[in-house]
Design an enzyme around this catalytic site. Structure first.
Site, PDB file in Angstrom:
ATOM      1  N   ARG A  13       0.826  -1.211   0.000  1.00 18.14           N
ATOM      2  CA  ARG A  13       0.000   0.000   0.000  1.00 18.14           C
ATOM      3  C   ARG A  13       0.858   1.258   0.000  1.00 18.14           C
ATOM      4  NH1 ARG A  13      -1.775   1.347   4.743  1.00 18.14           N
ATOM      5  NH2 ARG A  13      -2.577  -0.720   5.209  1.00 18.14           N
ATOM      6  N   ASP A  29      -4.277  22.849 -10.283  1.00 16.77           N
ATOM      7  CA  ASP A  29      -4.684  21.718 -11.123  1.00 16.77           C
ATOM      8  C   ASP A  29      -4.116  22.001 -12.508  1.00 16.77           C
ATOM      9  OD1 ASP A  29      -5.957  19.903 -12.793  1.00 16.77           O
ATOM     10  OD2 ASP A  29      -7.898  20.041 -11.777  1.00 16.77           O
ATOM     11  N   LYS A  43      -5.603  11.750 -17.814  1.00 16.10           N
ATOM     12  CA  LYS A  43      -5.613  12.536 -19.056  1.00 16.10           C
ATOM     13  C   LYS A  43      -4.240  12.442 -19.743  1.00 16.10           C
ATOM     14  CE  LYS A  43      -9.658  13.367 -17.386  1.00 16.10           C
ATOM     15  NZ  LYS A  43      -9.947  14.508 -16.538  1.00 16.10           N
ATOM     16  N   TYR A  47     -12.863  22.383 -13.406  1.00 15.72           N
ATOM     17  CA  TYR A  47     -13.355  21.030 -13.653  1.00 15.72           C
ATOM     18  C   TYR A  47     -14.632  20.783 -12.838  1.00 15.72           C
ATOM     19  CZ  TYR A  47     -13.631  15.979 -13.706  1.00 15.72           C
ATOM     20  OH  TYR A  47     -14.076  14.695 -13.840  1.00 15.72           O
TER      21      TYR A  47
END
Ligand code: PLP
Length: 385
Positions: free
Chosen positions: A55, A178, A203, A106
């Site tokens: 993890r 962002d 993306k 967004y």
């Protein structure tokens, strides 16, 4: 390291052990994938490799994180199971505070911020391209974070990162950018003074529309950064190793892809400017775009592969134009090698600030002349209806 059994075991035991662990890597040129969820201890009971459990310490995930940190000139990077998980980690790790965010951003994140009061945050939405609005929204000593997105989705509003970072820092706030649309090929927000940069790696970073992932990168190991790291490791919003491996592969061609996609987008934007069905072409690379001068400074290698069209015929014309194209795929998301067209208001739904005559275009790697011709044919049909 060599734990080949010294005596003969039964076939089932041999098969289970898969010939042992921790064997030296081959001389492969392609990164190997580390699928292990757990790592062997040293003979003295230590963990000198630094790898304990999947993890937190998966080597393939760490390799992709190092690639992103390098590209963003960051001290550290962290991968998450999606862009939303990466962004939410910043907001949730932040002690209750006042946040300034852009009105044009967004959609999924805007919706998240509309209920940020659940975490004790208060959010002011401003036009981030207007420094006077940013300045008057700031509450010195009370505002903890300015969230920016540049160019922003889907109007491609450009934010002056260094000017906003300057205002934020003087008011005691941090800046998180962002930068999904710009990518590290076109802008390095940390170099312009942002404290944290965020990507939907779904993306451009991955670029092949086959991984959902998110990334954060930080200029330093600030208190907030360490809280985010603890939260991710404890709450477990991590990326799987196979996805990280695909992301590493995608990142190897990021620079070429983004530069080519930017060149094609600029060409298509310029050629669509005069089309009679088109009311406006929104692209930061066009000289009449309100953010063009700032974009030219902040994005020295191109203006990105995203643009939007506003159609004179309104929503109906936009939806018809998207239905008539043959080469562009009609789908949401962006940043892949295949070109996409989307009527953005349809997916954002009720309450969306996106104009309903807007088509969002993600330019892929097909020949730009083919892409232009396909769009122009569809738009020509509109003018004949
Ligand atoms: C897609 C996107 C996100 C969300 O990322 P996911 O990987 O879909 O969770 C955040 N910001 C921007 C600008 C995006 O385009």
């Amino acid at each position: 390291m060599d734990d080949r059994p010294s005596r003969r075991f039964m076939p089932r035991t041999l098969a289970t052990r898969a010939l042992g662990v921790g064997r030296p890597p081959s001389t492969a040129l392609t990164p190997s994938i580390d699928m292990s969820t757990t790592y062997a201890r040293d003979p003295d009971n230590g963990y000198s490799s630094g790898h304990v459990y999947g993890r937190k310490d998966n080597a393939t995930v760490q390799q992709a994180e190092r690639q992103i940190a390098e590209l963003e000139h960051a001290r550290d990077a962290m991968l998450f199971g999606s862009g939303m998980a990466a962004a939410a980690a910043v907001f949730v790790a932040l002690p209750p505070t006042h946040i300034v965010a852009p009105r044009d951003m967004y959609w999924g994140l805007r919706v998240w911020l509309l209920s940020a009061h659940r975490y004790g945050h208060e959010v002011s939405f401003v036009d981030m391209s207007r420094l006077d609005e940013v300045r008057s929204a700031l509450r010195p000593g009370k505002t903890g974070l300015i969230w920016i997105e540049t160019p922003s989705n889907p109007l491609w509003t450009v934010t002056d990162i260094s000017a906003v970072a300057d205002l934020a820092h003087r008011a005691g706030a941090m800046v998180c950018a962002d930068s999904t649309v710009a990518t590290p090929v076109l802008t390095n927000p940390l170099v312009f003074g942002a404290d944290i940069v965020m990507h939907s790696a779904t993306k451009y970073l991955n670029g092949h529309s086959d991984v959902v992932a998110g990334a954060l990168a930080s200029a330093d190991r600030s208190e907030l950064w360490l809280r985010i790291k603890d939260m991710r490791d404890q709450q477990g919003a991590v990326l799987g190793s196979f996805d990280a491996w695909l992301l590493t592969r995608g990142l190897r061609t990021l620079d070429l892809r983004v530069k080519e996609q930017s060149r094609s987008a600029a060409l298509i934007a310029e050629r669509l400017l005069g089309h009679p069905a088109v009311g406006a072409v929104l692209y930061p690379g066009l000289p009449d775009h309100p953010g063009h001068a700032i974009a030219a400074r902040q994005m020295p290698n191109g203006f990105g592969g995203m643009l939007s069209l506003r159609l004179r015929g309104g929503a109906a014309a936009a939806i018809t134009a998207a239905a008539q194209v043959q080469l562009w795929r009609r789908a949401t998301s962006f940043g892949g090698i295949e070109s996409l067209v989307e009527h953005r208001a349809s997916i954002e739904g009720e309450g969306s600030p996106c104009p309903d005559d807007l088509l969002r275009l993600s330019v892929g790697l097909e020949d730009p002349n083919d892409l232009y011709r396909d769009l122009a044919d569809s738009l020509d049909l509109l003018t004949r209806m």
